[in-house]
Scaffold this motif. Structure first.
Motif, PDB file in Angstrom:
ATOM      1  N   UNK A  57       0.848  -1.194   0.000  1.00 31.81           N
ATOM      2  CA  UNK A  57       0.000   0.000   0.000  1.00 31.81           C
ATOM      3  C   UNK A  57       0.883   1.243   0.000  1.00 31.81           C
ATOM      4  N   UNK A  58       0.553   2.187  -0.851  1.00 37.82           N
ATOM      5  CA  UNK A  58       1.223   3.483  -0.888  1.00 37.82           C
ATOM      6  C   UNK A  58       0.387   4.472  -0.096  1.00 37.82           C
ATOM      7  N   UNK A  59       0.988   5.099   0.899  1.00 39.66           N
ATOM      8  CA  UNK A  59       0.305   6.071   1.754  1.00 39.66           C
ATOM      9  C   UNK A  59       0.797   7.462   1.397  1.00 39.66           C
ATOM     10  N   UNK A  60      -0.138   8.374   1.117  1.00 38.03           N
ATOM     11  CA  UNK A  60       0.199   9.752   0.750  1.00 38.03           C
ATOM     12  C   UNK A  60      -0.375  10.683   1.808  1.00 38.03           C
ATOM     13  N   UNK A  61       0.491  11.350   2.550  1.00 35.95           N
ATOM     14  CA  UNK A  61       0.034  12.267   3.585  1.00 35.95           C
ATOM     15  C   UNK A  61       0.190  13.709   3.118  1.00 35.95           C
ATOM     16  N   UNK A  62      -0.681  14.566   3.629  1.00 37.50           N
ATOM     17  CA  UNK A  62      -0.655  15.977   3.253  1.00 37.50           C
ATOM     18  C   UNK A  62      -1.265  16.801   4.365  1.00 37.50           C
ATOM     19  N   UNK A  63      -0.804  18.045   4.552  1.00 33.98           N
ATOM     20  CA  UNK A  63      -1.444  18.936   5.523  1.00 33.98           C
ATOM     21  C   UNK A  63      -2.886  19.209   5.143  1.00 33.98           C
ATOM     22  N   UNK A  64      -3.624  19.776   6.084  1.00 29.43           N
ATOM     23  CA  UNK A  64      -5.023  20.119   5.821  1.00 29.43           C
ATOM     24  C   UNK A  64      -5.121  21.124   4.681  1.00 29.43           C
ATOM     25  N   UNK A  65      -6.180  20.973   3.889  1.00 29.08           N
ATOM     26  CA  UNK A  65      -6.594  21.977   2.900  1.00 29.08           C
ATOM     27  C   UNK A  65      -5.663  22.120   1.706  1.00 29.08           C
ATOM     28  N   UNK A  66      -4.906  21.082   1.375  1.00 29.82           N
ATOM     29  CA  UNK A  66      -4.057  21.189   0.189  1.00 29.82           C
ATOM     30  C   UNK A  66      -4.671  20.490  -1.018  1.00 29.82           C
ATOM     31  N   UNK A 188       5.018  12.242   1.131  1.00 29.07           N
ATOM     32  CA  UNK A 188       4.286  13.428   1.569  1.00 29.07           C
ATOM     33  C   UNK A 188       4.071  14.374   0.393  1.00 29.07           C
ATOM     34  N   UNK A 189       2.915  15.029   0.365  1.00 30.49           N
ATOM     35  CA  UNK A 189       2.678  16.089  -0.611  1.00 30.49           C
ATOM     36  C   UNK A 189       3.476  17.318  -0.173  1.00 30.49           C
ATOM     37  N   UNK A 190       4.279  17.850  -1.075  1.00 27.49           N
ATOM     38  CA  UNK A 190       5.089  19.022  -0.760  1.00 27.49           C
ATOM     39  C   UNK A 190       4.279  20.296  -0.973  1.00 27.49           C
ATOM     40  N   UNK A 191       4.673  21.370  -0.313  1.00 29.09           N
ATOM     41  CA  UNK A 191       4.093  22.671  -0.620  1.00 29.09           C
ATOM     42  C   UNK A 191       4.511  23.056  -2.041  1.00 29.09           C
ATOM     43  N   UNK A 192       3.721  23.931  -2.664  1.00 27.60           N
ATOM     44  CA  UNK A 192       4.011  24.336  -4.028  1.00 27.60           C
ATOM     45  C   UNK A 192       5.357  25.054  -4.126  1.00 27.60           C
ATOM     46  N   UNK A 193       6.076  24.768  -5.198  1.00 25.66           N
ATOM     47  CA  UNK A 193       7.209  25.596  -5.564  1.00 25.66           C
ATOM     48  C   UNK A 193       6.712  26.879  -6.215  1.00 25.66           C
ATOM     49  N   UNK A 196       4.745  26.454  -9.531  1.00 30.10           N
ATOM     50  CA  UNK A 196       3.429  25.862  -9.262  1.00 30.10           C
ATOM     51  C   UNK A 196       2.499  26.885  -8.626  1.00 30.10           C
ATOM     52  N   UNK A 197       3.035  27.676  -7.687  1.00 32.83           N
ATOM     53  CA  UNK A 197       2.217  28.682  -7.010  1.00 32.83           C
ATOM     54  C   UNK A 197       1.691  29.721  -7.998  1.00 32.83           C
ATOM     55  N   UNK A 198       2.541  30.180  -8.897  1.00 37.29           N
ATOM     56  CA  UNK A 198       2.122  31.173  -9.891  1.00 37.29           C
ATOM     57  C   UNK A 198       1.018  30.601 -10.790  1.00 37.29           C
ATOM     58  N   UNK A 199       1.190  29.366 -11.206  1.00 37.24           N
ATOM     59  CA  UNK A 199       0.192  28.737 -12.065  1.00 37.24           C
ATOM     60  C   UNK A 199      -1.130  28.557 -11.335  1.00 37.24           C
ATOM     61  N   UNK A 200      -1.056  28.164 -10.045  1.00 35.76           N
ATOM     62  CA  UNK A 200      -2.261  27.981  -9.232  1.00 35.76           C
ATOM     63  C   UNK A 200      -3.046  29.287  -9.135  1.00 35.76           C
ATOM     64  N   UNK A 201      -2.352  30.386  -8.825  1.00 36.18           N
ATOM     65  CA  UNK A 201      -3.031  31.682  -8.689  1.00 36.18           C
ATOM     66  C   UNK A 201      -3.618  32.118 -10.026  1.00 36.18           C
ATOM     67  N   UNK A 239      12.451  28.289   2.296  1.00 33.81           N
ATOM     68  CA  UNK A 239      12.435  28.781   3.683  1.00 33.81           C
ATOM     69  C   UNK A 239      11.068  29.332   4.067  1.00 33.81           C
ATOM     70  N   UNK A 240      10.215  29.610   3.070  1.00 31.11           N
ATOM     71  CA  UNK A 240       8.916  30.235   3.331  1.00 31.11           C
ATOM     72  C   UNK A 240       7.781  29.490   2.654  1.00 31.11           C
ATOM     73  N   UNK A 241       8.035  28.262   2.148  1.00 32.23           N
ATOM     74  CA  UNK A 241       7.011  27.606   1.326  1.00 32.23           C
ATOM     75  C   UNK A 241       5.780  27.192   2.121  1.00 32.23           C
ATOM     76  N   UNK A 242       5.885  27.091   3.456  1.00 28.25           N
ATOM     77  CA  UNK A 242       4.692  26.738   4.232  1.00 28.25           C
ATOM     78  C   UNK A 242       3.682  27.880   4.261  1.00 28.25           C
ATOM     79  N   UNK A 243       4.077  29.058   3.769  1.00 28.54           N
ATOM     80  CA  UNK A 243       3.122  30.165   3.600  1.00 28.54           C
ATOM     81  C   UNK A 243       2.884  30.454   2.115  1.00 28.54           C
ATOM     82  N   UNK A 244       3.948  30.774   1.381  1.00 32.70           N
ATOM     83  CA  UNK A 244       3.777  31.167  -0.027  1.00 32.70           C
ATOM     84  C   UNK A 244       3.446  29.969  -0.919  1.00 32.70           C
ATOM     85  N   UNK A 245       3.675  28.747  -0.436  1.00 32.17           N
ATOM     86  CA  UNK A 245       3.345  27.572  -1.227  1.00 32.17           C
ATOM     87  C   UNK A 245       2.170  26.794  -0.684  1.00 32.17           C
ATOM     88  N   UNK A 246       1.408  27.405   0.223  1.00 28.27           N
ATOM     89  CA  UNK A 246       0.275  26.735   0.869  1.00 28.27           C
ATOM     90  C   UNK A 246      -0.999  27.098   0.110  1.00 28.27           C
TER      91      UNK A 246
END
Length: 704
Positions: A57-66, A188-193, A196-201, A239-246
């Motif tokens: 089984x492959x387990x994929x974890x991620x923070x809330x709301x990603x 684990x799902x990583x925060x956006x680089x 990726x963040x620019x494309x998401x917005x 260093x800041x991806x938990x905010x700018x990549x969230x």
């Protein structure tokens, strides 16, 4: 976890595509709807992708709301594998085979399982979080065991199943599967680089089609990211991806962006106001700008060119009214009663209708959500939801506060750390909150994904003739206090915790703490430290969560009560229970004097004193390096009798504790601080240390 990166394409290759037969057998479960706005995330593993062998089984974890559900659907669509959505399901014994048989028919279900066993199909399983919270760990565990029996395969080839969930859910899933002998691999799902963040917005800001003034948006994002990195003192994106990549932050930013106005000027104005000392204050300003924009839209539409009527509309459709509608059980039925009298009484006749019409297209609200009875499930974004809840923490009456708490407890409402971050940002302006706020802050902090963020809640005044005791909650990040809020709670009154507590010190020795009332399970740790008059554990199961360094959690209380009958895993190194008496299933976590004559009563009493003191020095809130603790805080703890003054003074006199730059450092010889915490009297060097203390204490007391 070491940061070995895995791309989405590499994940697809690890999972593998379903055979044509499997896709045909499970046609009703195969995802066919493509999302043009899907941004391919990246993943992190503790091994390079070339070394990963994903059998079992492959387990994929991620923070809330990603966006785990979006990821699950896209993963299923691109591989042609069947998607099993556990949202709203009653799970338990024989769930998976029974559910597949009902959906596909018995023969097709058996055929699909045959394809899984032959490594020609993979079951993609979504909403594990909701299944665990809604059904409880026992029924969820039984269902996971059933899955393991159903897909009993070897470790070669691709995974038989992929399960997505929050880290705590994945912890529990892995435990059950491993006990069943099933091989698991975790990523684990990583925060956006940044790309990726620019494309998401872009997708969010330009209504899913990506078409709009690209240069202007790109310049705006460049400036925004620069502001955040500067505020955090960050040199690189990581260093800041938990905010700018969230994702929730970026979603709010996309809603905020308006190509029709000068967004650079607005951002510069926010930056110059000094709200970026803590970047979550920047998010608050962004959300308030969106609410202010809604006020202006309503005023313009309502006024129809009449300046007096426009101003009246502005005075009516305020942020306060919008927040009330957003939290209303039935917003379309909520009466609108503005405090300001209109210049023309005919305005009354159209005001309420137009307010409701404007609210129908509010950017915080999912379209056609009137049928949803829980208002917290109507929001387009968890950042908007958590802002609205945080804004209610100061002025909601007790009844309304409890209603919001109950909504927050619903299995479908996934707590996120954003609520705690916003409520404890100076920009939010909360100084005094209702007592229910503590419940929500602890629940939000339990979802936090950063190891250096700590929540401290403590009584700040000794009990007196006043039956209410002031309690303060403050956020500590990187060893620095960000902001604090206060509340008053009557001595002896209960403080309720919802589904878990983590990275939190709850120091309320005058109060009863009720953990997990009405929940099937309660999660404790990592790094939970509770001091209370009584710890009432009211969920059938209490689950201990380990941190990266496996430092224990602590409960110090006069009494452990409640209905809990199972604590898992039953590892004494994960929880230290400091109390005079315990009963099943808590006994294993309480330090007990070894039998026999090897340890004297005096040695044991001394060990208990040092265990209580060492508890503070092992906390994650310490700065890096040797065991240490802020001196002013420790002096207060000693003054309150919450740590042994004798043990402290002995350690200072003998040079084991030194003070430097306002910090006490605890340096030991021949044994570690963990030896003290574990009361490990098998260590002869520690016993010698205790004998020195006993002799010293005897002289201090005048004993001969």
């Amino acid at each position: 976890m070491t940061d070995y990166g895995i791309s989405f394409d590499q994940l697809l290759a690890l999972v593998g595509s379903a055979s044509k037969r499997a896709t045909s057998l499970a046609a009703s479960l195969v995802e066919t709807n493509a999302r043009v706005d899907f941004i391919e995330p990246s993943f992190l593993s503790d091994a390079p992708v070339s070394d990963i062998s994903v059998g079992g089984v492959l387990l994929i974890s991620a923070p809330a709301a990603v966006g785990k559900s979006v990821l699950a659907r896209e993963l299923a669509r691109r591989t042609g594998n069947p998607l099993i959505d556990l949202a709203g399901r009653r799970v338990g014994e024989a769930f998976f085979m029974g559910w597949l048989a009902r959906q596909l028919g018995g023969q097709a279900a058996l055929g699909l399982i045959g394809e899984v066993e032959a490594d020609r199909a993979t079951l993609i399983i979504d909403a594990a979080d909701e299944a665990l919270v809604g059904n409880g760990p026992q029924d969820y565990g039984v269902a996971v065991q059933d899955l393991a029996d159903l897909i009993d395969v070897g470790t070669e080839g691709g995974p038989a199943a992929v399960i997505l969930g929050r880290p705590d859910t994945i912890d529990e899933t892995a435990r059950v599967l491993n006990q069943r002998g099933m091989s698991t691999t975790r990523i684990e799902v990583a925060f956006f680089g940044e790309d990726q963040a620019r494309k998401f917005v872009r997708f969010k800001a330009f209504e899913m089609n990506g078409n709009g003034p690209a240069r202007e948006l790109d310049d705006f994002l460049t400036e925004f990211f620069a502001v955040v990195l500067k505020a955090l003192g960050a040199q690189e994106w990581s260093d800041a991806d938990s905010f700018v990549g969230y994702a929730p932050v970026l979603d709010a930013l996309a809603t905020f962006y308006d190509p029709a106005v000068n967004m650079m000027a607005i951002l510069k104005n926010i930056e110059s106001s000094g709200t970026t000392a803590h970047v979550w204050g920047l998010l608050i300003r962004i959300i308030r700008e969106v609410l202010g924009r809604e006020t202006e839209k309503f005023a313009t539409n309502f006024g129809g060119g009449n300046e007096a009527k426009i101003e009246y509309g502005r005075q009516c459709y305020t942020e306060r009214l919008q927040l009330a509608l957003l939290l209303a059980d039935s917003p379309m039925d909520m009466p609108v009663t503005p405090e300001v009298e209109p210049a023309d009484e005919t305005w009354w006749d159209e005001l309420e209708t137009q307010v409701h019409e404007q609210f129908r297209v509010h950017p915080f609200v999912v379209g056609r959500s009137e049928a949803e009875t829980n208002p917290l499930l109507r929001f387009t974004n968890s950042a908007f939801r958590d802002y609205v809840v945080a804004a209610s923490l100061s002025d909601a009456d007790d009844l309304r506060a409890r209603v919001i708490r109950d909504h927050w407890c619903a299995p479908r409402v996934a707590p996120s750390p954003i609520l705690m971050r916003l409520a404890l940002s100076a920009e939010m302006g909360l100084d005094v909150v209702n007592s229910t706020a503590l419940t929500l802050l602890v629940a939000s902090q339990a979802a936090e994904f950063r190891e250096d963020v700590f929540l401290e809640i403590e009584e700040v005044a000794e009990p007196s003739d006043d039956p209410a005791i002031e309690v303060k909650a403050r956020l500590i990040e990187g060893g620095q206090e960000i902001h604090g809020v206060r509340t008053r709670i009557i001595s002896g009154e209960s403080i309720y915790l919802l589904q878990g507590i983590a990275r939190t010190e709850l120091d309320v020795p005058s109060h009863r703490v009720v953990a997990g009332e009405g929940a099937q399970e309660f999660s404790l740790g990592p790094l939970a430290d509770v001091t209370c008059a009584e710890f009432a554990s009211e969920s059938p199961e209490l689950r201990l969560r380990r941190g990266l360094d496996e430092r224990p959690s602590f409960i110090q209380t006069g009494l452990v009560s409640g209905v809990t009958r199972r604590v898992t895993p039953n590892l004494p190194e994960l929880l230290k229970l400091i109390t005079s008496e315990t009963a099943y299933p808590w006994s294993i976590f309480r330090s007990v004097r070894p039998s026999g004559a090897s340890v004297s009563a005096m040695q044991w009493e001394a060990a208990m004193e040092f265990q209580g003191n060492a508890r503070w020095y092992i906390k994650k809130s310490m700065v890096k390096g040797s065991p240490n603790y802020p001196a002013d805080v420790m002096d207060t703890i000693l003054a309150k009798g919450r740590a042994s003054r004798k043990a402290h003074d002995f350690s200072v006199e003998r040079g084991y504790i030194t003070k430097e730059d306002g910090v006490y450092f605890f340096e030991l010889e021949g044994f570690s601080i963990r030896t003290m915490v574990d009361a490990d009297l098998e260590n002869y060097r520690y016993r010698a240390f205790l004998d020195q203390f006993i002799e010293w204490a005897g002289r201090a007391n005048g004993d001969h």
